[in-house]
Design an enzyme around this catalytic site. Structure first.
Site, mmCIF file in Angstrom:
data_model
loop_
_atom_site.group_PDB
_atom_site.id
_atom_site.type_symbol
_atom_site.label_atom_id
_atom_site.label_comp_id
_atom_site.label_asym_id
_atom_site.label_seq_id
_atom_site.Cartn_x
_atom_site.Cartn_y
_atom_site.Cartn_z
ATOM 1 N N GLN A 259 -6.873 -0.724 4.202
ATOM 2 C CA GLN A 259 -5.919 -0.567 5.302
ATOM 3 C C GLN A 259 -6.366 0.557 6.233
ATOM 4 O O GLN A 259 -6.620 1.680 5.789
ATOM 5 C CB GLN A 259 -4.506 -0.252 4.792
ATOM 6 C CG GLN A 259 -3.502 -0.287 5.935
ATOM 7 C CD GLN A 259 -2.094 0.143 5.559
ATOM 8 O OE1 GLN A 259 -1.868 1.287 5.182
ATOM 9 N NE2 GLN A 259 -1.138 -0.763 5.664
ATOM 10 N N PRO B 299 0.824 -1.221 0.000
ATOM 11 C CA PRO B 299 0.000 0.000 0.000
ATOM 12 C C PRO B 299 0.853 1.264 0.000
ATOM 13 O O PRO B 299 1.843 1.357 0.729
ATOM 14 C CB PRO B 299 -0.790 -0.117 1.311
ATOM 15 C CG PRO B 299 -0.069 -1.117 2.143
ATOM 16 C CD PRO B 299 0.652 -2.024 1.209
ATOM 17 N N CYS C 132 3.609 2.810 9.752
ATOM 18 C CA CYS C 132 3.797 4.164 9.211
ATOM 19 C C CYS C 132 4.734 4.983 10.108
ATOM 20 O O CYS C 132 4.523 5.078 11.316
ATOM 21 C CB CYS C 132 2.442 4.870 9.079
ATOM 22 S SG CYS C 132 2.619 6.514 8.387
ATOM 23 N N GLY D 113 6.438 -2.331 -3.385
ATOM 24 C CA GLY D 113 5.920 -0.962 -3.304
ATOM 25 C C GLY D 113 6.503 -0.077 -4.392
ATOM 26 O O GLY D 113 6.048 -0.097 -5.542
ATOM 27 N N ARG D 114 7.559 0.653 -4.045
ATOM 28 C CA ARG D 114 8.056 1.715 -4.929
ATOM 29 C C ARG D 114 8.398 1.258 -6.337
ATOM 30 O O ARG D 114 8.195 1.996 -7.298
ATOM 31 C CB ARG D 114 9.252 2.400 -4.268
ATOM 32 C CG ARG D 114 8.831 3.249 -3.068
ATOM 33 C CD ARG D 114 9.991 3.635 -2.217
ATOM 34 N NE ARG D 114 10.659 2.449 -1.680
ATOM 35 C CZ ARG D 114 11.779 2.470 -1.014
ATOM 36 N NH1 ARG D 114 12.392 3.607 -0.803
ATOM 37 N NH2 ARG D 114 12.306 1.358 -0.537
HETATM 38 C C1 LIG Z 1 4.782 7.247 -1.183
HETATM 39 C C2 LIG Z 1 4.638 6.097 -0.216
HETATM 40 C C3 LIG Z 1 3.455 5.942 0.478
HETATM 41 C C4 LIG Z 1 3.304 4.860 1.376
HETATM 42 N N1 LIG Z 1 2.103 4.705 2.010
HETATM 43 C C5 LIG Z 1 1.905 3.600 2.785
HETATM 44 C C6 LIG Z 1 0.612 3.321 3.329
HETATM 45 O O1 LIG Z 1 -0.362 4.040 3.132
HETATM 46 N N2 LIG Z 1 0.507 2.183 4.101
HETATM 47 C C7 LIG Z 1 1.565 1.331 4.327
HETATM 48 O O2 LIG Z 1 1.402 0.324 5.011
HETATM 49 N N3 LIG Z 1 2.773 1.577 3.819
HETATM 50 C C8 LIG Z 1 2.970 2.672 3.033
HETATM 51 N N4 LIG Z 1 4.188 2.879 2.448
HETATM 52 C C9 LIG Z 1 5.258 1.878 2.645
HETATM 53 C C10 LIG Z 1 5.257 0.842 1.509
HETATM 54 O O3 LIG Z 1 4.066 0.087 1.496
HETATM 55 C C11 LIG Z 1 6.447 -0.129 1.647
HETATM 56 O O4 LIG Z 1 6.343 -0.766 2.886
HETATM 57 C C12 LIG Z 1 7.795 0.569 1.567
HETATM 58 O O5 LIG Z 1 7.838 1.498 0.503
HETATM 59 C C13 LIG Z 1 8.935 -0.455 1.384
HETATM 60 O O6 LIG Z 1 8.701 -1.290 0.280
HETATM 61 P P1 LIG Z 1 9.377 -0.990 -1.177
HETATM 62 O O7 LIG Z 1 10.858 -0.936 -0.975
HETATM 63 O O8 LIG Z 1 8.927 -2.133 -2.046
HETATM 64 O O9 LIG Z 1 8.852 0.339 -1.622
HETATM 65 C C14 LIG Z 1 4.370 3.956 1.581
HETATM 66 C C15 LIG Z 1 5.563 4.129 0.885
HETATM 67 C C16 LIG Z 1 5.712 5.167 -0.003
HETATM 68 C C17 LIG Z 1 7.009 5.330 -0.747
#
Ligand SMILES: Cc1cc2nc3c(=O)[nH]c(=O)nc-3n(C[C@H](O)[C@H](O)[C@H](O)COP(=O)(O)O)c2cc1C
Length: 333
Positions: free
Chosen positions: A75, A19, A109, A241-242
């Site tokens: 969520q 998310p 978060c 995610g990203r």
């Molecule tokens: C812009 C942005 C918004 C995010 N918003 C949420 C969110 O609403 N809920 C959540 O559980 N994690 C949120 N995250 C965290 C991501 O879900 C993820 O855990 C984190 O980016 C690490 O994973 P990745 O390296 O694949 O991006 C957010 C991350 C980013 C970059």
């Protein structure tokens, strides 16, 4: 890849979208699921706001479409079990939202505004409260006689130097949590530095004797990094995610790679621009044009990243005000 179940829900594969606030729009989630993601949760929504203001204010963030998405997950974040109880009751009284497949609780978060209220990653420092939240959600759903699993997404620690929180993971599992997903960073790391596979593995190990699936998250950007995280943590599934921003093709690539199939080629520039337009058209279905384009400005650059002339297109896209303008910019190139 072995089959993964969350509660009684069987996932088609173990690769989900993580998310992301501002990114996880309904059209993007539909696109990701179409590309192979097993499910894609909404961004975080305040349980307290739903409790006291109803769903209207947050509806656009938790808008789901079970027909288009398949498995859906909303969520919630908060710090009071009562807020979650009331929020879930309201969700279950609201048409369409009451068709949700999974309720996910944000316990990761790192944003100060959220942490200050005892929500998000702050819950890692209060396992009793975190457990009470899980129990409250489970009890409320049971009371409503619906079989909706409750999952938690968290991190590897609240303080710098934390190297996984095995007791916290156990407390969640003991409280009846149906799936745990761990992002391998601590709160102070926010999104910087490396995601620690080792710290994730510590938490995975702590709940190995429970039947619930365990997902790992952090820095997964292709088949190789997906494989590495799965091998080194022993997780049942992963969240991306990203690396999925402007790149939903990552799901067809990673799911194919993990299944031992040929990995589809990267999309060519025309496909990427078409996908950008498709997501924007989706956003326009429920947002006024000006808002949809303005909010999409932060996402559009990801779709054109690396394309020839991408930098010039980006400068123009982040100033675009209308759908026609976005189309013109992309067509001109
Ligand atoms: C812009 C942005 C918004 C995010 N918003 C949420 C969110 O609403 N809920 C959540 O559980 N994690 C949120 N995250 C965290 C991501 O879900 C993820 O855990 C984190 O980016 C690490 O994973 P990745 O390296 O694949 O991006 C957010 C991350 C980013 C970059």
């Amino acid at each position: 890849m072995k089959s993964v179940k969350i509660g009684e829900i069987v996932l088609k594969n173990p690769v989900a979208l993580s998310p992301m606030a501002g990114v996880s729009s309904l059209p993007f989630r539909v696109i990701c699921n179409g590309m192979g993601a097993c499910y894609s949760p909404t961004e975080l929504v305040s349980a307290r706001s739903i409790r006291f203001n109803g769903v209207d204010k947050s509806y656009r963030y938790m808008r789901i479409s079970p027909e288009e998405e398949g498995i859906t997950a909303i969520q919630l974040f908060g710090s009071e079990p009562e807020d979650f109880e009331a929020a879930i009751e309201t969700i279950m009284e609201t048409p369409v939202l009451n068709k949700v497949s999974i309720i996910d609780i944000n316990m990761g978060c790192p944003v100060p505004k959220v942490v200050k209220t005892g929500s998000g990653s702050a819950l890692m420092e209060d396992p009793v409260r975190a457990s009470n939240i899980v129990k409250a959600c489970k009890k409320t759903l049971e009371g409503l006689r619906v079989k909706i699993p409750v999952t938690v997404k968290t991190r590897t620690g609240f303080k710098a130097g934390d190297n996984g929180k095995p007791d916290f993971a156990k407390a969640l599992a003991d409280a009846g949590c149906d799936m745990i997903c761990v992002h391998g960073r601590t709160r102070p790391q926010m999104y910087q530095g490396e995601s620690s596979v080792r710290a994730i593995a510590v938490m995975r190990e702590a709940v190995r004797d429970y039947v619930i699936p365990f997902f790992a998250n952090g820095d997964i950007c292709d088949v190789d990094s997906a494989r590495k995280v799965i091998e080194q943590t022993g997780c049942d599934g992963i969240m991306i995610g990203r690396a999925a921003r402007g790149n939903p093709w990552i799901f067809e690539q990673v799911t194919a790679g993990l299944a031992g199939k040929e990995i589809p080629a990267c999309p060519y520039s025309g496909e990427r621009k078409k996908m950008l337009i498709r997501e924007l058209e989706g956003r326009l279905k429920y947002l006024p044009e000006e808002t949809a384009v303005r909010e999409f400005r932060s996402v559009m650059p990801f779709y054109i990243k690396g394309l020839p002339g991408g930098n010039q297109i980006k400068v123009r896209l982040v100033n675009a005000k209308s759908f026609d303008e976005v189309k013109e910019i992309l067509d001109a190139d």
